[in-house]
Design an enzyme around this catalytic site. Structure first.
Site, PDB file in Angstrom:
ATOM      1  N   HIS A  37       0.835  -1.206   0.000  1.00 31.97           N
ATOM      2  CA  HIS A  37       0.000   0.000   0.000  1.00 31.97           C
ATOM      3  C   HIS A  37       0.876   1.264   0.000  1.00 31.97           C
ATOM      4  O   HIS A  37       0.675   2.171  -0.806  1.00 31.97           O
ATOM      5  CB  HIS A  37      -0.925  -0.014   1.226  1.00 31.97           C
ATOM      6  CG  HIS A  37      -1.847   1.160   1.288  1.00 31.97           C
ATOM      7  ND1 HIS A  37      -3.169   1.095   0.904  1.00 31.97           N
ATOM      8  CD2 HIS A  37      -1.635   2.454   1.648  1.00 31.97           C
ATOM      9  CE1 HIS A  37      -3.721   2.283   1.027  1.00 31.97           C
ATOM     10  NE2 HIS A  37      -2.820   3.130   1.495  1.00 31.97           N
ATOM     11  N   GLU A  52       1.143   3.951  -3.154  1.00 31.08           N
ATOM     12  CA  GLU A  52       0.698   5.341  -3.007  1.00 31.08           C
ATOM     13  C   GLU A  52       1.825   6.340  -3.297  1.00 31.08           C
ATOM     14  O   GLU A  52       1.618   7.330  -3.990  1.00 31.08           O
ATOM     15  CB  GLU A  52       0.128   5.578  -1.594  1.00 31.08           C
ATOM     16  CG  GLU A  52      -1.227   4.908  -1.347  1.00 31.08           C
ATOM     17  CD  GLU A  52      -2.335   5.371  -2.302  1.00 31.08           C
ATOM     18  OE1 GLU A  52      -2.313   6.538  -2.739  1.00 31.08           O
ATOM     19  OE2 GLU A  52      -3.225   4.553  -2.631  1.00 31.08           O
ATOM     20  N   LYS A  55       2.626   6.341  -7.081  1.00 31.59           N
ATOM     21  CA  LYS A  55       1.611   7.042  -7.882  1.00 31.59           C
ATOM     22  C   LYS A  55       1.820   8.553  -7.797  1.00 31.59           C
ATOM     23  O   LYS A  55       1.738   9.263  -8.791  1.00 31.59           O
ATOM     24  CB  LYS A  55       0.205   6.703  -7.368  1.00 31.59           C
ATOM     25  CG  LYS A  55      -0.390   5.443  -7.948  1.00 31.59           C
ATOM     26  CD  LYS A  55      -1.883   5.341  -7.628  1.00 31.59           C
ATOM     27  CE  LYS A  55      -2.172   5.501  -6.158  1.00 31.59           C
ATOM     28  NZ  LYS A  55      -3.554   5.574  -5.774  1.00 31.59           N
ATOM     29  N   ASN A  56       2.107   9.030  -6.562  1.00 24.86           N
ATOM     30  CA  ASN A  56       2.331  10.470  -6.388  1.00 24.86           C
ATOM     31  C   ASN A  56       3.499  10.944  -7.242  1.00 24.86           C
ATOM     32  O   ASN A  56       3.426  11.988  -7.898  1.00 24.86           O
ATOM     33  CB  ASN A  56       2.624  10.785  -4.915  1.00 24.86           C
ATOM     34  CG  ASN A  56       1.363  10.761  -4.074  1.00 24.86           C
ATOM     35  OD1 ASN A  56       0.261  10.695  -4.597  1.00 24.86           O
ATOM     36  ND2 ASN A  56       1.535  10.814  -2.770  1.00 24.86           N
TER      37      ASN A  56
HETATM   38  P1  ADP Z   1      -3.666  12.597  -3.681  1.00 24.33           P
HETATM   39  O1  ADP Z   1      -2.594  11.891  -4.414  1.00 24.33           O
HETATM   40  O2  ADP Z   1      -4.967  11.900  -3.737  1.00 24.33           O
HETATM   41  O3  ADP Z   1      -3.795  14.044  -4.064  1.00 24.33           O
HETATM   42  P2  ADP Z   1      -1.848  12.329  -1.468  1.00 24.33           P
HETATM   43  O4  ADP Z   1      -2.062  12.350   0.006  1.00 24.33           O
HETATM   44  O5  ADP Z   1      -1.231  11.127  -2.047  1.00 24.33           O
HETATM   45  O6  ADP Z   1      -3.277  12.598  -2.139  1.00 24.33           O
HETATM   46  O7  ADP Z   1      -0.995  13.597  -1.864  1.00 24.33           O
HETATM   47  C1  ADP Z   1      -1.459  14.872  -1.507  1.00 24.33           C
HETATM   48  C2  ADP Z   1      -0.871  15.933  -2.376  1.00 24.33           C
HETATM   49  O8  ADP Z   1       0.521  16.046  -2.092  1.00 24.33           O
HETATM   50  C3  ADP Z   1      -0.952  15.658  -3.862  1.00 24.33           C
HETATM   51  O9  ADP Z   1      -2.186  16.063  -4.409  1.00 24.33           O
HETATM   52  C4  ADP Z   1       0.221  16.483  -4.389  1.00 24.33           C
HETATM   53  O10 ADP Z   1      -0.159  17.819  -4.558  1.00 24.33           O
HETATM   54  C5  ADP Z   1       1.225  16.440  -3.250  1.00 24.33           C
HETATM   55  N1  ADP Z   1       2.298  15.452  -3.520  1.00 24.33           N
HETATM   56  C6  ADP Z   1       2.402  14.240  -2.987  1.00 24.33           C
HETATM   57  N2  ADP Z   1       3.486  13.591  -3.439  1.00 24.33           N
HETATM   58  C7  ADP Z   1       4.090  14.438  -4.314  1.00 24.33           C
HETATM   59  C8  ADP Z   1       5.274  14.366  -5.139  1.00 24.33           C
HETATM   60  N3  ADP Z   1       6.050  13.273  -5.156  1.00 24.33           N
HETATM   61  N4  ADP Z   1       5.580  15.445  -5.873  1.00 24.33           N
HETATM   62  C9  ADP Z   1       4.815  16.554  -5.855  1.00 24.33           C
HETATM   63  N5  ADP Z   1       3.687  16.670  -5.121  1.00 24.33           N
HETATM   64  C10 ADP Z   1       3.331  15.638  -4.356  1.00 24.33           C
HETATM   65 MG    MG Z   2      -1.684  10.172  -3.858  1.00 23.51          MG
END
Ligand code: ADP
Ligand code: MG
Length: 397
Positions: free
Chosen positions: A265, A269, A272-273
């Site tokens: 998990h 996650e 994907k980010n």
């Molecule tokens: P989601 O992906 O559904 O938006 P997350 O909790 O995974 O929710 O991430 C929250 C926010 O943090 C994302 O919408 C993004 O703006 C920012 N973020 C997370 N990881 C990254 C990354 N590797 N690079 C840039 N921004 C990021």
């Molecule tokens: Mg995310």
């Protein structure tokens, strides 16, 4: 002459090593007032082996062992021959003052008493069919409960989104944030315990698995799987032929004790980010993307996994927000039917703002942590620290 079987002797040796738990009159009165089916069942568990205190087998076995080790100092050879019990480990001198005659005399009543105890141990450790049946039914109930609660995160996320829209708030306050942290942490805990119980009761034994815990969780294999899944979701979401590549640096034989589902998990996650950040920074029509790097390091205390991307990073002011439950930079939340059927559920690329906070809870649940360091204008490093000592207990709040 009747002789106890080795299995019976092993059982006796096993149970007699546990200390017995004392029960006071007050406890008995408190416990026994208005007994319900539940309290009566607890009482029977207390007397049976399934309860950690294993009262009755402990009491009986330690008494039996005492009867066995009360032996004559002058006839040890004869005693060993008679009982078939090799080398009972007794305290030196203890038997000298013991009434050895009660058991050393094979025709005497001491021996009869011994036989009675043997029979009782045999009764006490053999499972009555109703217990086996009860276990099956209880497991089924637990499975139903777990299944019923599968969509809770999604439904709650939609509820929080409605709240956000109605109140026209971009952020949730500390009270809601810490409520949700506790809510989801306790959910992870309950699901862990139920999952473990169900797995112990129903799954056929798999090598290296104890319930849902894998004693040799292979990080490289899980990481490869998470990379494939995240890239697939990314390709579908952006209509890409080839999602950004992910370079994996991990020793092939890196194993540790963990719950593979939790690790998958967290990896899925964070990957994907990173993929999303890379695609959106460089444009989905870009010819080539800078690769995401997944580096796994093995320390004595921690296994640390770093996911590095060149996806432009997060502005410093937004760093505290990424850990809140509704912060997302996706414009509109993806539509999801809360009564979704798990088999045809398609994991969303992003949009609930739940990926990071829930992954951090998973990491913290077993004494680890998740940190995000960003270089705005360049990229982000996410550090996933996993405690490998396996000694930390679940966090109690
Ligand atoms: P989601 O992906 O559904 O938006 P997350 O909790 O995974 O929710 O991430 C929250 C926010 O943090 C994302 O919408 C993004 O703006 C920012 N973020 C997370 N990881 C990254 C990354 N590797 N690079 C840039 N921004 C990021
Ligand atoms: Mg995310």
């Amino acid at each position: 002459m009747w002789k106890p079987t080795q299995a019976l002797m092993d059982t006796i040796t096993h149970y007699s090593q546990f200390p017995a738990t004392g029960v006071s009159l007050r406890q008995m009165v408190q416990f026994g007032r208005n007994p319900s089916a539940g309290t009566l069942f607890k009482a029977s568990q207390f007397l049976m082996k399934c309860h950690p205190s294993r009262e009755s087998p402990i009491g009986i076995c330690s008494r039996l062992r005492k009867l066995l080790v009360f032996r004559s100092p002058s006839f040890p050879e004869k005693y060993v021959k008679k009982t078939g019990l090799a080398n009972p480990d007794i305290e030196p001198g203890a038997y000298r003052s013991s009434p050895w005659l009660i058991t050393a005399n094979s025709t005497g009543n001491g021996r009869k008493a011994q036989r009675r105890y043997y029979a009782t141990v045999d009764d006490g450790v053999r499972w009555p069919p109703e217990i086996v049946d009860y276990n099956k039914r209880f497991t089924k109930t637990l499975q139903n409960i777990k299944h019923r609660h599968d969509p809770v995160v999604t439904t709650m996320a939609m509820g929080i989104n409605e709240y956000k829209r109605k109140r026209q708030r971009m952020q949730i306050d500390n009270t809601i944030q810490s409520f949700l942290d506790r809510f989801y942490m306790s959910r992870i805990g309950i699901r862990m315990l139920i999952g473990q119980h169900v797995a112990l009761n129903s799954a056929p034994e798999q090598e290296d698995y104890v319930g849902i815990i894998c004693t040799k969780t292979n990080v490289r294999e899980l990481a490869q799987e998470a990379i494939e899944n995240a890239r697939f979701v990314c390709e579908e979401y952006y209509g890409l032929f080839d999602a950004p590549k992910v370079q994996l640096v991990c020793k092939p034989d890196l194993n540790f004790m963990y719950v593979p589902g939790h690790l998958s998990h967290m990896l899925f996650e964070t990957l994907k980010n990173s993929l999303r950040a890379v695609v959106e920074t460089h444009g989905s029509d870009s010819e080539e993307f800078p690769p995401v790097k997944l580096i796994v390091a093995e320390g004595k205390e921690d296994i640390t996994i770093k996911v590095s991307d060149e996806g432009g990073g997060v502005p410093r002011s937004a760093i505290p927000l990424v850990w809140t439950y509704m912060y997302t930079t996706v414009e509109s939340t993806p539509p999801i039917d809360p009564d979704f059927n798990k088999s045809d559920f398609k994991a969303p690329m992003a949009g609930f703002g739940y990926g990071l906070p829930i992954s951090r809870l998973y990491a913290r649940y077993f004494g680890g942590d998740l940190k995000l360091i960003s270089m705005e204008g360049y990229g982000t490093d996410v550090y996933l620290h996993l405690n490998r000592l396996s000694s930390s207990s679940e966090p109690l709040q």
